[in-house]
Design a protein around this motif. Structure first.
Motif, short mmCIF file in Angstrom:
data_model
loop_
_atom_site.label_atom_id
_atom_site.label_comp_id
_atom_site.label_asym_id
_atom_site.label_seq_id
_atom_site.Cartn_x
_atom_site.Cartn_y
_atom_site.Cartn_z
N TYR A 296 -13.04 -48.95 -55.96
CA TYR A 296 -12.27 -48.55 -54.78
C TYR A 296 -11.46 -47.30 -55.09
O TYR A 296 -10.23 -47.28 -55.02
CB TYR A 296 -11.34 -49.69 -54.35
CG TYR A 296 -12.07 -50.98 -54.06
CD1 TYR A 296 -12.92 -51.08 -52.96
CD2 TYR A 296 -11.92 -52.09 -54.88
CE1 TYR A 296 -13.60 -52.26 -52.69
CE2 TYR A 296 -12.60 -53.28 -54.62
CZ TYR A 296 -13.43 -53.34 -53.52
OH TYR A 296 -14.11 -54.51 -53.27
N ASN A 297 -12.16 -46.24 -55.48
CA ASN A 297 -11.49 -44.99 -55.87
C ASN A 297 -11.26 -44.07 -54.69
O ASN A 297 -11.02 -42.88 -54.84
CB ASN A 297 -12.31 -44.27 -56.95
CG ASN A 297 -13.72 -43.91 -56.46
OD1 ASN A 297 -14.10 -44.23 -55.34
ND2 ASN A 297 -14.49 -43.27 -57.31
N ASN A 298 -11.35 -44.61 -53.48
CA ASN A 298 -11.12 -43.82 -52.27
C ASN A 298 -9.65 -43.38 -52.21
O ASN A 298 -8.74 -44.19 -52.25
CB ASN A 298 -11.46 -44.67 -51.04
CG ASN A 298 -11.07 -43.98 -49.75
OD1 ASN A 298 -11.09 -42.75 -49.65
ND2 ASN A 298 -10.72 -44.78 -48.75
N THR A 299 -9.42 -42.10 -52.13
CA THR A 299 -8.05 -41.57 -52.05
C THR A 299 -7.74 -41.01 -50.67
O THR A 299 -6.69 -40.44 -50.44
CB THR A 299 -7.85 -40.46 -53.10
OG1 THR A 299 -8.82 -39.41 -52.88
CG2 THR A 299 -8.00 -41.01 -54.50
N LYS A 300 -8.66 -41.18 -49.74
CA LYS A 300 -8.49 -40.65 -48.38
C LYS A 300 -7.44 -41.48 -47.64
O LYS A 300 -7.43 -42.71 -47.70
CB LYS A 300 -9.83 -40.72 -47.63
CG LYS A 300 -9.77 -40.18 -46.20
CD LYS A 300 -11.15 -40.30 -45.56
CE LYS A 300 -11.15 -39.71 -44.15
NZ LYS A 300 -10.32 -40.51 -43.24
N ILE A 301 -6.56 -40.80 -46.94
CA ILE A 301 -5.56 -41.48 -46.12
C ILE A 301 -6.14 -41.63 -44.71
O ILE A 301 -6.56 -40.66 -44.09
CB ILE A 301 -4.24 -40.69 -46.07
CG1 ILE A 301 -3.65 -40.59 -47.48
CG2 ILE A 301 -3.26 -41.35 -45.12
CD1 ILE A 301 -2.41 -39.72 -47.55
N VAL A 302 -6.17 -42.85 -44.23
CA VAL A 302 -6.72 -43.11 -42.89
C VAL A 302 -5.70 -42.69 -41.85
O VAL A 302 -4.60 -43.23 -41.77
CB VAL A 302 -7.07 -44.61 -42.73
CG1 VAL A 302 -7.65 -44.88 -41.34
CG2 VAL A 302 -8.05 -45.05 -43.79
#
Length: 523
Positions: A296-302
């Motif tokens: 879960y290396n997603n760094t995008k801010i929703v």
């Protein structure tokens, strides 16, 4: 109930003693017998009986020799000697070894019962004293652990470490978190803590302590492999089984100095903080953190715009009654929302926001399905009740699959017919071919060609014509131009004006006036 081992070389004596006494009524039970001294030593080591009834003279090894050897390992063992001889020297030696009673054969039943009752009183007092001492030791050991963890001023007080048996080769903190119908109930949490305390004290494997909303265990051994983590989790689950609670646990990094257990505690707490992302049914260990960070290396801010787009896709997927489309949208949501860097609450809030917007769109688009949606009114609240991503994923799939079944199931029409039907129902939305293609799982260019071949119109032209037809209906009702533009899906009034004139040859206001005059004329 006290355990008894009977040792005699004569089978008749062993059998007779086992049956002649009503052991249970006097608080005893016979757990085994032995026929000679060496077998007796082996079984005493194996069973650790509360009382051993032993014959004085046996071939190979006498009863006194057995007692002498056992006393080297266990000074508190209890013995009742049987002898066929009234031998003063033997009796004197037996007293010197601290035996509890000395009876002559043949055994008198009443005399045996009298001695058993007297020994039972001594064993009871000894057990009570042992329990009190154990409770006091645990209290001090627990207090010392908590002081090292939470009170820096106490760290200088290391005098009792040796006395309390805390000189271990390694120390590791395990934190346990439970969820169930009685979440947060301190009474039941304390009951669980007491049960865990008895378990780990009896095995001498660690010290149980309080850690806020969690229960902590300071382990002697090291849990750093999956197999060991699975085994310990099974043990902990068995302890909580009677309460039917869901259990989560994490092991911190091991340390070699008792003064450093705060480091182990902090790493366990940090690991347990990411319980929401952990998908295995076992104790979490330090390697799991790296695995979750990698996955879960997603760094995008929703952003709010992302949430709106995802809610639109989810709404479209449900509106066309496609379980496959719903699954794809939910998987896309997970890819965008789930991140090791976000808190559990932030991720759940994004899910809840998207679900709420999609459900509101469904409810507004068709009043007939409102009663069905009402049956799922607790769905958003249930999102916050899920303890892990796995549970949330399972619950969400089940909810939308059930909802689609209630709404009529998957459409059997061709994909182009579904798109046309969808446009007719949602022409006021900000529809784009690319978005619909994604929902229907088609390449946008290919879907555009299918659409053109089937309708003879390009997607945007077809959408405009549907909107204009709806606009004509609203204009005939006398609505203002800006109201009509907004209702049919045009945010810009001038753009609506140009589109209307392109397809109808007159302006929206002129069309409305003509329709108005026409209605007056007909009257």
């Amino acid at each position: 109930m006290f355990n008894v081992l009977i040792v005699d070389d004569e089978p008749a004596i062993r059998e007779g003693l086992t049956t002649i006494i009503d052991w249970n009524s006097h608080g005893y039970r016979v757990i085994d017998t032995a026929s000679n001294g060496r077998e007796a030593i082996m079984k005493i080591t194996q069973h650790r009986p509360d009382l051993t009834i032993i014959d004085m003279r046996m071939p190979g090894m006498t009863g006194l020799e057995v007692i002498e050897q056992v006393r080297k390992e266990n000074s508190r063992a209890h013995f009742l000697i049987l002898s066929g001889y009234a031998d003063f020297d033997y009796a004197k030696k037996a007293i010197g070894y601290g035996v509890d009673a000395y009876l002559l054969k043949p055994v008198d039943e009443d005399e045996m019962i009298e001695e058993l009752q007297r020994i039972s009183m001594a064993l009871t007092k000894e057990r009570e004293l042992k329990l009190r001492n154990a409770e006091e030791d645990h209290f001090f050991r627990e207090h010392m652990v908590e002081s090292f963890l939470f009170n820096e001023n106490e760290k200088g007080n290391t005098d009792n470490i040796n006395h309390l048996g805390l000189c271990w080769s390694s120390y590791q903190v395990v934190l346990v978190e439970v969820h169930g119908q009685l979440d947060g109930d301190s009474l039941y949490l304390n009951a669980l803590k007491q049960k865990m305390t008895s378990y780990f004290d009896e095995l001498d494997r660690g010290i149980v302590f309080s850690a806020g909303p969690h229960i902590g265990v300071l382990l002697k051994g090291v849990v750093n492999e999956v197999g060991v983590a699975e085994a310990l989790f099974k043990e902990l689950s068995a302890i909580t089984e009677e309460w039917h609670w869901t259990l989560y646990a994490a092991a911190g990094n091991s340390v070699t100095n008792l003064l450093d257990i705060g480091v182990s505690y902090a790493s366990a707490a940090e690991l347990l903080h990411h319980r929401f992302l952990f998908e295995k049914k076992r104790l979490m260990i330090s390697d799991d953190k790296q695995g979750m960070m990698h996955k879960y290396n997603n760094t995008k801010i929703v952003t709010q715009a992302d949430e709106v787009e995802l809610s639109d896709k989810l709404y479209y997927a449900v509106d066309i009654r496609s379980n496959d489309a719903v699954r794809r949208v939910l998987e896309e949501m997970e890819q965008q929302i789930v991140s090791f860097g976000n808190t559990e609450q932030v991720m759940k809030s994004s899910y809840a926001q998207i679900f709420s917007m999609a459900i509101n769109k469904l409810s507004n688009s068709n009043s007939d399905i409102y009663p069905v949606l009402q049956e799922y009114s607790s769905f958003i609240s249930d999102v916050y009740r899920q303890n892990t991503l796995t549970e949330l994923r399972r619950m969400t799939f089940e909810y939308y699959n059930n909802l689609i079944d209630r709404l009529g199931g998957i459409s059997k029409d061709t994909v182009v017919k579904q798109v046309i039907d969808f446009i007719q129902r949602n022409s006021n939305e900000n529809l784009k071919l690319e978005l619909l293609a994604e929902v229907f799982n088609y390449n946008s260019a290919y879907l555009g060609k299918l659409f053109k071949n089937y309708t003879g119109e390009y997607f945007n032209a077809f959408l405009d014509k549907v909107r204009i037809e709806k606009a004509k209906e609203l204009l005939s009702q006398g609505l203002k131009i800006h109201q009509v533009a907004s209702r049919v899906g045009y945010a810009n009034v001038d753009y609506f004006h140009s589109k209307f004139k392109k397809y109808e040859g007159i302006s929206p206001s002129s069309y409305r006036d003509i329709e108005k005059n026409s209605s007056h004329t007909s009257e």
